[in-house]
Structure formats: structure tokens, C-alpha cells
Write a protein that holds these residues in place. Structure first.
Motif, PDB file in Angstrom:
ATOM      1  N   ARG A 129       0.775  -1.319   0.048  1.00 17.04           N
ATOM      2  CA  ARG A 129      -0.080  -0.121   0.010  1.00 17.04           C
ATOM      3  C   ARG A 129       0.896   1.185   0.104  1.00 17.04           C
ATOM      4  NH1 ARG A 129      -2.537  -3.087   3.930  1.00 17.04           N
ATOM      5  NH2 ARG A 129      -4.481  -4.154   3.063  1.00 17.04           N
ATOM      6  N   GLN A 130       2.008   1.113   0.849  1.00 17.41           N
ATOM      7  CA  GLN A 130       3.114   2.264   0.847  1.00 17.41           C
ATOM      8  C   GLN A 130       3.597   2.723  -0.450  1.00 17.41           C
ATOM      9  OE1 GLN A 130       3.418   4.668   3.454  1.00 17.41           O
ATOM     10  NE2 GLN A 130       4.464   5.682   1.725  1.00 17.41           N
ATOM     11  N   ARG A 131       3.614   1.569  -1.185  1.00 19.01           N
ATOM     12  CA  ARG A 131       4.325   1.536  -2.657  1.00 19.01           C
ATOM     13  C   ARG A 131       3.372   2.108  -3.677  1.00 19.01           C
ATOM     14  NH1 ARG A 131       6.306  -3.107  -2.579  1.00 19.01           N
ATOM     15  NH2 ARG A 131       4.976  -4.178  -4.054  1.00 19.01           N
ATOM     16  N   MET A 132       2.226   1.815  -3.271  1.00 21.83           N
ATOM     17  CA  MET A 132       1.047   2.528  -4.268  1.00 21.83           C
ATOM     18  C   MET A 132       0.956   4.035  -3.979  1.00 21.83           C
ATOM     19  SD  MET A 132      -1.802  -0.811  -3.936  1.00 21.83           S
ATOM     20  CE  MET A 132      -2.826   0.347  -5.043  1.00 21.83           C
ATOM     21  N   ARG A 133       1.019   4.180  -2.704  1.00 23.22           N
ATOM     22  CA  ARG A 133       0.944   5.631  -2.250  1.00 23.22           C
ATOM     23  C   ARG A 133       2.240   6.600  -3.002  1.00 23.22           C
ATOM     24  NH1 ARG A 133      -1.538   3.770   2.568  1.00 23.22           N
ATOM     25  NH2 ARG A 133       1.017   3.567   3.715  1.00 23.22           N
TER      26      ARG A 133
END
Length: 494
Positions: free
Chosen positions: A388-392
């Protein structure tokens, strides 16, 4: 306010008042604007023929302002030649709207006067330039304010704080104190019980846990909606729980203590979760499964409807219950409509008795599915947060122009596929065997009777395949006429 003075022709004026955010609902800001504008009109000797009001509507947001649009229409019809506003930013903060207003003012000879900024002369190039500069400044102020508000709300969400809105089911424990607020409809100050949005409401939290476990045991949203109706459970607004309400409540990340901002998970909340995160992820995986049937039609009323197989001559179809064809009682009949039928209540009772007998044996624990091996829930949750952090990060890089749209789309698709795989693993770890409640019960028959028909059918699907073969005719060895040997069980477990 209309003038009653007689004599020469008086200048006709209109007043426009707007407040972008009326937190109390009392319209106090509007009243102050109107009083100041009326005082200016009185000093200038103008007749105020109409006052237009847009309360709690932003000129920057793009929302339709009915008062403003009506004023423009009336000015275009020649109703007045002067517009009085408290400040130019009350009139508009949109460059497009400003140009529309300038064009109308030129065509109809409209002059604009403000309480705070004096006269805006739109008849001259310098006056129009001034108006455009004021409009640009007002828009910049709106953009900065919007950015500050959005940033503050995001920070609150990341910190796990409540950011407002309708009370979510499960949270809002009364503190025992009263809080004052202004009723939006009446404008009167009222007192209501103060709620602590970080604390769970015990009975609602228990309902959320029950719903989650029911879904993980093979239950359906339709059965939970019926459960709410039977128990008198309503939404936080006091309305009956609908299918959509139930689905939304089950999918709410807050249940698992997850903070969300604009639909995006931004971290852990400061409140204690009601539902274990692994169970929550499992329910999400179940409800968002593309293969899940979401329009099941009529609710089955019989245990084996479209689950029992027809065994006449190797027929591959399932049976359903009908009372057609002159029958005096409901009977199971093949979908292909060939051959008689079997009395539904007798077949169901025999199947139920057989299942209860099987789960009552000493070796019933062997029917349970083995727990998933090698599923590290904590590691999967950490991995999901990394994705999820990578997507952000991808979204931030795209917004900053560091990557193009194709790179952003490809990276996001890859991350979503990884996240879907992780969610499926979490679902596998948390999904509950529908036989657990029966096998572990001290009284399996009592436990079976306590199950809803929906969950009984889930147990049937998981445990055994029932086939209704062609029955023998005449009296059976037990003295009755029902051929129990023609009801064949093929156990899927044990």
C-alpha cells in the motif's frame, strides 16, 4: 427592504449574500452581511428590490448556487442596475463565473458596490482588470484554505483521530455529559449526549463480531439483514438495515482499527479494533470476490432446494420444491420435470438427522478441515502495508511528474495484484470451517437447530452430497411407505 419615498425615479438595487460554511446552521453570517448591505443601500438612496441568499455554499467548490443563478437571470431581464455585496469574494471566486458576470454587467449596464472594497467599475478596462485581480486573489485564498483543510483532515486520519461525519455503527460511547449544538432546521441551540468516537458501543461491537464470524462460516448478507430485522437492530440513524448497509458495515476498515482518508488506508487508528484484522481481510476477500453471486433471487425455504441431486437414471440435474401437479404437500422434483417427487419435509428431516448423527460421533473432529499451514498473519499484514505504501509512493511520483502515466498504471496494477494475493492468503487463514460450531457443541442437535437455514445449507454443501434416487413402491420393511434407502449420501469429509 423597499423604499416608500415618492418623487423622481430611484435606482433599483439587489443584494447578494453568501457564506461558504455555516457551522451552526443559524445563518448569523448571512444576517450580518445583509444588514451591512442594506445600510449601504440606504446611504446611497437605492431601492432594494430583492435579496438573494446562498447559505453554506462555497463559490469555489463549483456547487450550484441557486440564489446567485436567479440573481443573474433577474439582472439579465432588467430588474435592477446595481448589485450590492459585502465583498467581491462573496460574489464569486471562479474566474469563469467572473467573466460571465463582467459580460452581463457590460450588456445590461450593471454597477457593483461592496461594503468592504468600494465600487467595482466593470465599465472600464482598469475596473475590469481590478475585478480580475481581486478574483484571482480570492481564488488563491480558497485554494490555500482547501489545501490547509485537506492537510489537517489527512493528519487527523493518519493520527487515527475521528474526522467527523455520521456516527459509524460500533462506535460512539456516551460520555455521560451533554454537548451543545445548533439545530440546522430551527436554528435553536439544543443539548445532546456527548459521544466518545474512539470507544466502541458494546452491543454494536458484539453484533459486528457476530456478523463477521457468520460471513466467515459461510453465511450471507441476506441472512444477516433478516437477523437485524428479527433482533430490532437498526443503523445509527434508526433506519432498518438494508443489504447495502450491511455490506458497507462489514467492509468498513475502522472495524479492524484501520485509519482511512479519502478511501485510502493511511495507518493504524488510535482506537481498539472491534474485529481482528485477519478476519476483516477475509470478509473483504469474500465480499469482493468477482465469482461471488450477488443476485441470488428468491431466498430458499428448504434445506436441499437446488442442492440435492436427482438420481433417476443418472440425471445430472438438481431438484427443487414444488406443490404443483395436484400434490397435497411440498415435494422435491427434478428441474427437468421428469418422474414424481419426494415429500420435502420427510427428506429434509432425514438428511438433518443423518448430519446430526455424523457430527455427534466421537471421531467428528476428523471432519474439520486442517488449519492452514505456514500462514504468518503478522508477516502478511506487514507485507500488505508495504504494498500500500508503494502504491502511495507511485501516486506521489506521478503527481510530481517523476513518472509518466504508463509507468504509474503498470506499477499500480502490479501492486494491486500483489495485494490481492496477500488478501487471499489472509482470507484463507481466517475463514472459519462451517462445521466448527456443530463438532464442538455439547449438544449438536441443539446447535443445529440454532443455525439459520442459510448456514445449514452451507454445512450441507461442505459435508455431504445427497442424491434422491428412484424410490421403491409399496410398504417398506419399517412398515412405512417412504423409501429411505433411495436417499443416498456421499460424504465429502471423513
Amino acid at each position: 427592504m423597499k423604499s416608500t419615498q415618492t418623487g423622481g425615479a430611484r435606482t433599483r438595487a439587489v443584494i447578494y449574500c453568501r457564506i461558504s460554511q455555516d457551522r451552526t446552521g443559524a445563518g448569523l453570517g448571512i444576517d450580518r452581511q445583509r444588514e451591512d448591505c442594506e445600510a449601504l443601500a440606504a446611504r446611497m438612496g437605492w431601492d432594494v428590490v430583492e435579496t438573494y441568499i446562498d447559505n453554506d455554499i462555497s463559490a469555489y467548490s463549483g456547487k450550484k448556487r441557486p440564489g446567485y443563478r436567479q440573481m443573474l437571470a433577474d439582472l439579465d431581464e432588467g430588474r435592477a442596475t446595481v448589485v450590492v455585496v459585502w465583498h467581491t469574494d462573496r460574489l464569486t471566486r471562479s474566474i469563469v463565473e467572473l467573466e460571465e458576470y463582467i459580460d452581463l454587467s457590460e450588456r445590461r449596464g450593471i454597477s457593483t458596490h461592496t461594503v468592504q472594497a468600494g465600487t467595482v467599475d466593470l465599465a472600464t478596462p482598469s475596473g475590469r482588470m481590478t475585478a480580475r485581480i481581486l478574483g484571482a486573489v480570492a481564488r488563491q485564498e480558497s485554494e490555500h484554505k482547501g489545501h490547509r483543510v485537506a492537510r489537517a483532515r489527512r493528519q487527523k486520519a493518519i493520527a487515527g483521530e475521528w474526522v467527523g461525519g455520521i456516527r459509524p455503527f460500533g462506535w460512539g460511547m456516551p460520555t455521560g455529559r451533554l454537548a451543545k449544538k445548533v439545530d440546522r432546521k430551527t436554528g435553536e441551540e439544543v443539548e445532546e449526549p456527548e459521544l466518545d468516537m474512539m470507544k466502541a458501543v458494546p452491543e454494536e461491537a458484539e453484533a459486528l463480531r457476530y456478523w463477521t464470524d457468520t460471513m466467515l462460516s459461510g453465511g450471507s448478507i441476506k441472512s444477516l439483514v433478516k437477523w437485524c430485522a428479527d433482533k430490532g437492530v437498526t443503523t445509527t440513524r434508526g433506519n432498518p438495515v438494508t443489504h447495502t448497509d450491511m455490506r458497507d458495515m462489514l467492509l468498513r476498515p475502522r472495524n479492524a482499527g484501520i485509519a482511512v482518508y479519502r478511501g485510502e488506508e493511511v495507518g493504524r487508528g488510535k482506537w481498539e479494533p472491534i474485529v481482528d484484522e485477519a478476519k476483516y481481510r477475509a470478509v473483504v476477500a469474500i465480499l469482493k470476490d468477482p465469482a461471488r453471486r450477488t443476485t441470488p433471487g428468491a431466498t430458499p425455504k428448504w434445506l436441499g432446494s437446488l442442492l440435492y441431486r436427482c438420481g433417476r437414471g443418472g440425471c445430472p440435474h438438481f431438484v427443487y420444491v414444488t406443490q404443483s401437479g395436484g400434490r397435497r404437500y411440498p415435494s422435491y422434483r427434478c428441474q427437468s420435470a421428469h418422474g414424481g417427487g419426494r415429500r420435502a419435509e420427510i427428506v429434509d428431516q432425514y438428511v438433518e438427522d443423518t448430519i446430526i448423527e455424523r457430527v455427534s460421533r466421537p471421531d467428528a473432529h476428523e471432519l474439520l478441515l486442517p488449519a492452514p499451514d505456514g500462514v504468518d498473519v503478522a508477516a502478511l499484514q506487514a507485507e500488505a502495508e508495504e504494498v500500500r505504501q508503494r502504491m502511495r509512493n507511485l501516486a506521489g511520483m506521478y503527481g510530481a511528474g517523476q513518472i509518466d502515466e504508463v509507468q504509474f498504471a503498470e506499477g499500480t496494477d502490479t501492486a494491486r495484484a500483489q495485494l490481492e494475493g496477500i488478501t487471499q492468503q489472509l482470507a484463507r487463514a481466517a475463514t472459519r470451517d462451517p462445521l466448527v460450531d456443530l463438532v464442538r457443541a455439547k449438544d449438536p442437535r441443539k446447535a443445529w437447530k440454532a443455525l439459520s437455514l442459510d448456514r445449514k445449507r452451507t454445512v450441507l454443501r461442505a459435508l455431504v452430497e445427497v442424491t434422491l434416487k428412484t424410490p421403491r413402491t409399496g410398504r417398506m420393511p419399517d412398515g412405512g411407505y417412504f423409501d429411505y434407502d433411495a436417499v443416498v449420501f456421499r460424504w465429502k469429509r471423513g
